[in-house]
Design an enzyme around this catalytic site. Structure first.
Site, PDB file in Angstrom:
ATOM      1  N   LYS A   1       3.333  17.119   0.107  1.00  0.00           N
ATOM      2  CA  LYS A   1       2.898  16.784   1.458  1.00  0.00           C
ATOM      3  C   LYS A   1       3.972  15.966   2.179  1.00  0.00           C
ATOM      4  CE  LYS A   1      -0.593  13.888   1.758  1.00  0.00           C
ATOM      5  NZ  LYS A   1      -0.295  12.663   2.544  1.00  0.00           N
TER       6      LYS A   1
ATOM      7  N   GLY B   1      -1.147   8.784   8.210  1.00  0.00           N
ATOM      8  CA  GLY B   1      -0.235   7.702   8.566  1.00  0.00           C
ATOM      9  C   GLY B   1       1.177   8.188   8.793  1.00  0.00           C
TER      10      GLY B   1
ATOM     11  N   SER C   1       5.990  -0.743   5.516  1.00  0.00           N
ATOM     12  CA  SER C   1       5.897   0.679   5.172  1.00  0.00           C
ATOM     13  C   SER C   1       7.226   1.336   5.490  1.00  0.00           C
ATOM     14  CB  SER C   1       4.778   1.375   5.954  1.00  0.00           C
ATOM     15  OG  SER C   1       4.825   2.777   5.735  1.00  0.00           O
ATOM     16  N   SER C   2       7.691   2.166   4.578  1.00  0.00           N
ATOM     17  CA  SER C   2       8.929   2.904   4.828  1.00  0.00           C
ATOM     18  C   SER C   2       8.754   3.939   5.926  1.00  0.00           C
ATOM     19  CB  SER C   2       9.397   3.590   3.543  1.00  0.00           C
ATOM     20  OG  SER C   2       8.460   4.579   3.132  1.00  0.00           O
ATOM     21  N   GLN C   3       7.513   4.223   6.314  1.00  0.00           N
ATOM     22  CA  GLN C   3       7.268   5.214   7.363  1.00  0.00           C
ATOM     23  C   GLN C   3       7.876   4.789   8.697  1.00  0.00           C
ATOM     24  OE1 GLN C   3       3.014   5.515   7.158  1.00  0.00           O
ATOM     25  NE2 GLN C   3       3.045   6.988   5.474  1.00  0.00           N
TER      26      GLN C   3
ATOM     27  N   SER D   1       9.296   1.313  -1.348  1.00  0.00           N
ATOM     28  CA  SER D   1       9.133   2.770  -1.318  1.00  0.00           C
ATOM     29  C   SER D   1      10.439   3.460  -0.923  1.00  0.00           C
ATOM     30  CB  SER D   1       8.004   3.177  -0.366  1.00  0.00           C
ATOM     31  OG  SER D   1       6.770   2.671  -0.808  1.00  0.00           O
TER      32      SER D   1
ATOM     33  N   ASP E   1       1.109   5.113  -4.280  1.00  0.00           N
ATOM     34  CA  ASP E   1       0.160   6.193  -4.494  1.00  0.00           C
ATOM     35  C   ASP E   1      -0.119   6.445  -5.974  1.00  0.00           C
ATOM     36  OD1 ASP E   1      -0.163   6.593  -1.811  1.00  0.00           O
ATOM     37  OD2 ASP E   1       1.248   8.264  -1.680  1.00  0.00           O
TER      38      ASP E   1
ATOM     39  N   ARG F   1      -7.341  10.034  -3.089  1.00  0.00           N
ATOM     40  CA  ARG F   1      -6.810   9.613  -4.388  1.00  0.00           C
ATOM     41  C   ARG F   1      -7.870   8.909  -5.230  1.00  0.00           C
ATOM     42  NH1 ARG F   1      -1.652  11.168  -3.837  1.00  0.00           N
ATOM     43  NH2 ARG F   1      -0.761  10.996  -1.739  1.00  0.00           N
TER      44      ARG F   1
ATOM     45  N   LYS G   1      -7.745  16.195   2.166  1.00  0.00           N
ATOM     46  CA  LYS G   1      -6.704  15.503   2.927  1.00  0.00           C
ATOM     47  C   LYS G   1      -5.321  15.859   2.419  1.00  0.00           C
ATOM     48  CE  LYS G   1      -5.585  10.963   4.795  1.00  0.00           C
ATOM     49  NZ  LYS G   1      -4.140  10.961   4.656  1.00  0.00           N
TER      50      LYS G   1
END
Length: 392
Positions: free
Chosen positions: A20, A74, A143-145, A171, A269, A344, A370
């Site tokens: 994903k 996210g 967050s690395s996002q 991450s 995760d 999860r 999801k």
């Protein structure tokens, strides 16, 4: 959906779904390339549909700010915000579940410094303005996002920019995936001390790419293996940039006797499958540390892990950013647990149920859609005994 799982032995080959995380990155790069790309092995899931829907909104013509329905993804939300500022002068971002409760402060603070109007009210985030080349300072431990979103957007500006991290980057594996995707589509990024330099004026180039199998989903089958089930995950890339590939080494550590402490700050995760393994390490103690970000996932995942496994009979202690688990030979089961609308948590409960003495009933088991819509089909193909209540 309401499922009852009867403890059973899992065995046989299983192919985890396509990644994903990689799919999000390739879809966005292909859209920025303007067409002509081919993405093979692209699976469907709710999160991937959210990204495709938002990319369609990004391309759509019309006046006013585009509206981006990010579902519960996210990645979709945080990747698209800076891209929308560059391409469309901003956008209106909405979401479902807990998505809009998750922290956006790094962007809100950063963009205000850049003269971008950015507000978040009643579950709607509105960003309006244009990004300009320059220095972008971000915390690396939220967050690395956020880093990924800027890495996609800044190369499209006319001049050069830098991303400077004001705290250590967690991450890192996800940022490595981003850098690999950018390189695949012809975009150059240079790593510098405490950050990244992005030359401006770049163009994304159409490419043909193939998505790898997902190590984060495979982790649940590795957890099954660690619990004694002869499951055989297939099709995984042993040289992948996916950070969750560390499930292999973490499982090896948990198979050894003695107390264990695993830092999940770089692979949050993996906490649910690792918690299952730890719960069934008879008389051994395990700590999962660096887990604060798990409180801002689809559920408060630290609380959900603790509540679900303890209901099954595990010994789990929850802390602000850690779990302490004392292993047992088996779990009692004989309970009903809520999956907390968290994919999860549902998969964790399914694996844990195989080592219970009595059946376990799951509420909201459909939430696996999801990220892994075929999870229950795969689980049953391996011998999992699942009864689905009609109409529930």
């Amino acid at each position: 959906m309401k499922f009852t799982i009867t403890p059973s032995r899992l065995s046989g080959p299983v192919a985890p779904p396509p990644s994903k995380s990689q799919a999000h990155r390739y879809l966005i790069a292909a859209a920025l390339a303007g067409g002509g790309s081919t993405i093979r092995n692209l699976a469907d899931s709710q999160d991937i549909r959210a990204t495709r829907r938002c990319l369609a909104a990004l391309r759509a013509e019309g006046g006013g700010l585009p509206v981006f329905d990010c579902g519960e993804s996210g990645s979709t939300l945080r990747f698209l915000i800076p891209i929308a500022l560059v391409r469309r002068g901003g956008g209106v971002f909405t979401g479902q579940g807990r998505l809009m409760e998750r922290p956006q402060r790094p962007y809100l603070d950063l963009f205000r410094e850049k003269g971008v109007r950015c507000t978040q009210e009643k579950g709607v985030l509105t960003a309006e303005g244009r990004l300009t080349p320059g220095i972008y300072r971000l915390p690396g431990d939220v967050s690395s996002q956020f880093v990924t979103g800027l890495l996609y957007a800044l190369p499209l500006l006319e001049g050069d920019s830098e991303i400077l991290l004001t705290s250590p980057l967690e991450s890192r594996g996800y940022v490595d995936m981003t850098l690999a995707a950018l390189a695949a589509f012809g975009v150059s990024v240079t790593e510098i001390p405490n950050g990244f330099r992005t030359p401006g004026g770049q163009r994304y180039r159409p490419r043909a790419v193939s998505i790898e199998a997902d190590w984060s989903q495979a982790a649940f089958w590795y957890a099954s293996m660690a619990l004694g089930h002869p499951v055989e995950p297939q099709g995984l890339n042993p040289a992948s940039a996916q950070g969750d590939m560390c499930i292999v080494s973490y499982c090896q550590r948990l198979r050894q006797s003695g107390d264990a402490a695993l830092d999940v700050s770089g692979c949050p995760d993996l906490a649910p499958p690792l918690a299952v393994i730890a719960a069934l390490r008879a008389e051994e103690r395990t700590s999962l540390t660096g887990a604060a970000r798990l409180r801002i996932k689809e559920s408060d995942r630290l609380a959900a892990i603790t509540r679900v496994l303890c209901a099954m009979g595990a010994d789990v202690e929850e802390g602000p950013d850690f779990l302490r688990i004392r292993g047992r030979d088996s779990l009692a089961g004989g309970c009903t647990v809520d999956c907390c609308n968290d994919h999860r948590i549902a998969m964790m409960a399914a694996v844990a149920a195989t080592r219970c003495r009595e059946p376990v009933t799951l509420l909201g088991a459909e939430c696996v859609a999801k990220s892994y819509p075929a999870f229950w089909d795969d689980y049953k193909s391996l011998g999992g005994q699942v009864y689905e209540y009609p109409g529930e």
